[in-house]
Motif scaffolding. Structure first.
Motif, mmCIF file in Angstrom:
data_model
loop_
_atom_site.group_PDB
_atom_site.id
_atom_site.type_symbol
_atom_site.label_atom_id
_atom_site.label_comp_id
_atom_site.label_asym_id
_atom_site.label_seq_id
_atom_site.Cartn_x
_atom_site.Cartn_y
_atom_site.Cartn_z
ATOM 1 N N LEU A 45 0.816 -1.204 0.000
ATOM 2 C CA LEU A 45 0.000 0.000 0.000
ATOM 3 C C LEU A 45 0.858 1.267 0.000
ATOM 4 C CD1 LEU A 45 -2.884 -1.072 2.393
ATOM 5 C CD2 LEU A 45 -2.972 -0.827 -0.106
ATOM 6 N N ALA A 46 1.976 1.246 0.705
ATOM 7 C CA ALA A 46 2.888 2.398 0.709
ATOM 8 C C ALA A 46 3.511 2.591 -0.671
ATOM 9 C CB ALA A 46 3.969 2.216 1.769
ATOM 10 N N THR A 47 3.886 1.496 -1.305
ATOM 11 C CA THR A 47 4.463 1.575 -2.651
ATOM 12 C C THR A 47 3.428 2.081 -3.643
ATOM 13 O OG1 THR A 47 5.975 -0.230 -2.120
ATOM 14 C CG2 THR A 47 5.632 0.244 -4.456
ATOM 15 N N LEU A 48 2.199 1.604 -3.506
ATOM 16 C CA LEU A 48 1.112 2.084 -4.359
ATOM 17 C C LEU A 48 0.895 3.581 -4.146
ATOM 18 C CD1 LEU A 48 -1.207 1.756 -6.341
ATOM 19 C CD2 LEU A 48 -2.625 0.964 -4.420
ATOM 20 N N HIS A 49 0.940 4.019 -2.905
ATOM 21 C CA HIS A 49 0.769 5.441 -2.599
ATOM 22 C C HIS A 49 1.862 6.280 -3.279
ATOM 23 C CE1 HIS A 49 -0.352 9.018 -0.377
ATOM 24 N NE2 HIS A 49 0.928 9.191 -0.113
ATOM 25 N N GLN A 50 3.088 5.829 -3.214
ATOM 26 C CA GLN A 50 4.190 6.555 -3.857
ATOM 27 C C GLN A 50 4.003 6.592 -5.373
ATOM 28 O OE1 GLN A 50 7.662 4.525 -2.393
ATOM 29 N NE2 GLN A 50 7.912 6.010 -0.735
ATOM 30 N N PHE A 51 3.589 5.479 -5.933
ATOM 31 C CA PHE A 51 3.338 5.435 -7.375
ATOM 32 C C PHE A 51 2.191 6.380 -7.739
ATOM 33 C CE2 PHE A 51 1.183 3.056 -10.983
ATOM 34 C CZ PHE A 51 1.981 3.604 -11.963
ATOM 35 N N GLN A 52 1.139 6.370 -6.946
ATOM 36 C CA GLN A 52 -0.003 7.234 -7.224
ATOM 37 C C GLN A 52 0.363 8.721 -7.120
ATOM 38 O OE1 GLN A 52 -3.158 6.792 -8.373
ATOM 39 N NE2 GLN A 52 -2.492 4.721 -8.824
ATOM 40 N N ASP A 53 1.245 9.063 -6.191
ATOM 41 C CA ASP A 53 1.714 10.449 -6.117
ATOM 42 C C ASP A 53 2.374 10.851 -7.434
ATOM 43 O OD1 ASP A 53 0.812 10.862 -3.545
ATOM 44 O OD2 ASP A 53 2.784 10.642 -2.603
ATOM 45 N N HIS A 84 7.898 0.693 -11.737
ATOM 46 C CA HIS A 84 8.632 -0.568 -11.691
ATOM 47 C C HIS A 84 8.481 -1.235 -10.310
ATOM 48 C CE1 HIS A 84 11.676 -3.543 -12.581
ATOM 49 N NE2 HIS A 84 12.297 -3.210 -11.465
ATOM 50 N N GLU A 85 8.614 -0.459 -9.247
ATOM 51 C CA GLU A 85 8.468 -1.006 -7.892
ATOM 52 C C GLU A 85 7.065 -1.570 -7.689
ATOM 53 O OE1 GLU A 85 9.474 2.149 -5.213
ATOM 54 O OE2 GLU A 85 11.561 2.209 -5.885
ATOM 55 N N TRP A 86 6.060 -0.832 -8.140
ATOM 56 C CA TRP A 86 4.686 -1.296 -7.986
ATOM 57 C C TRP A 86 4.448 -2.560 -8.825
ATOM 58 C CZ3 TRP A 86 0.974 -1.970 -4.998
ATOM 59 C CH2 TRP A 86 -0.312 -2.281 -5.445
ATOM 60 N N THR A 87 4.958 -2.581 -10.031
ATOM 61 C CA THR A 87 4.821 -3.750 -10.898
ATOM 62 C C THR A 87 5.449 -4.982 -10.255
ATOM 63 O OG1 THR A 87 4.790 -2.363 -12.867
ATOM 64 C CG2 THR A 87 5.350 -4.678 -13.191
ATOM 65 N N GLN A 88 6.602 -4.819 -9.636
ATOM 66 C CA GLN A 88 7.256 -5.946 -8.963
ATOM 67 C C GLN A 88 6.383 -6.496 -7.836
ATOM 68 O OE1 GLN A 88 11.135 -4.155 -8.025
ATOM 69 N NE2 GLN A 88 12.041 -5.708 -9.361
ATOM 70 N N ILE A 89 5.762 -5.631 -7.079
ATOM 71 C CA ILE A 89 4.885 -6.085 -5.995
ATOM 72 C C ILE A 89 3.695 -6.846 -6.556
ATOM 73 C CG2 ILE A 89 3.218 -5.264 -4.267
ATOM 74 C CD1 ILE A 89 5.356 -3.220 -3.426
ATOM 75 N N VAL A 90 3.070 -6.305 -7.585
ATOM 76 C CA VAL A 90 1.915 -6.967 -8.182
ATOM 77 C C VAL A 90 2.307 -8.328 -8.744
ATOM 78 C CG1 VAL A 90 0.206 -6.837 -10.042
ATOM 79 C CG2 VAL A 90 0.690 -4.824 -8.634
#
Length: 97
Positions: A45-53, A84-90
């Motif tokens: 969720l934190a990574t998603l938040h950073q990506f969304q920003d 890229h970070e978000w994609t790795q998590i998904v």
């Protein structure tokens, strides 16, 4: 998008970036589907938040970054790494669940 900025076609690059990112805005950490999938994974969720920003910045690219050089830096040093970070998590989540 980078090629558009390199070639001086910043209007085309901006429109392309906006069209891609506007579709991502609803999929933020408050989205019910995202909450249902990742509710127990605070890192996700934190990574998603950073990506969304970064996505929201991209949607307002011409207001936040007035010249092509700043846009290129944003694209390559902020938006793409966070994507890229978000994609790795998904992808990791998909493999383990």
């Amino acid at each position: 998008m980078s090629e558009c900025y390199i070639k001086g076609d910043h209007d085309i690059g901006d429109r392309l970036l906006k069209s891609v990112t506007l579709g991502l805005i609803p999929y933020n950490e408050e989205n019910m589907t995202m909450q249902a999938i990742f509710k127990e994974d605070l890192n996700a969720l934190a990574t998603l938040h950073q990506f969304q920003d970064a996505v929201e910045e991209a949607a307002n690219i011409e207001k936040i970054y007035p010249n092509e050089q700043e846009r290129m830096v944003f694209l390559h040093e902020k938006l793409l790494p966070r994507k890229h970070e978000w994609t790795q998590i998904v992808e990791s989540y998909y493999k383990t669940h």
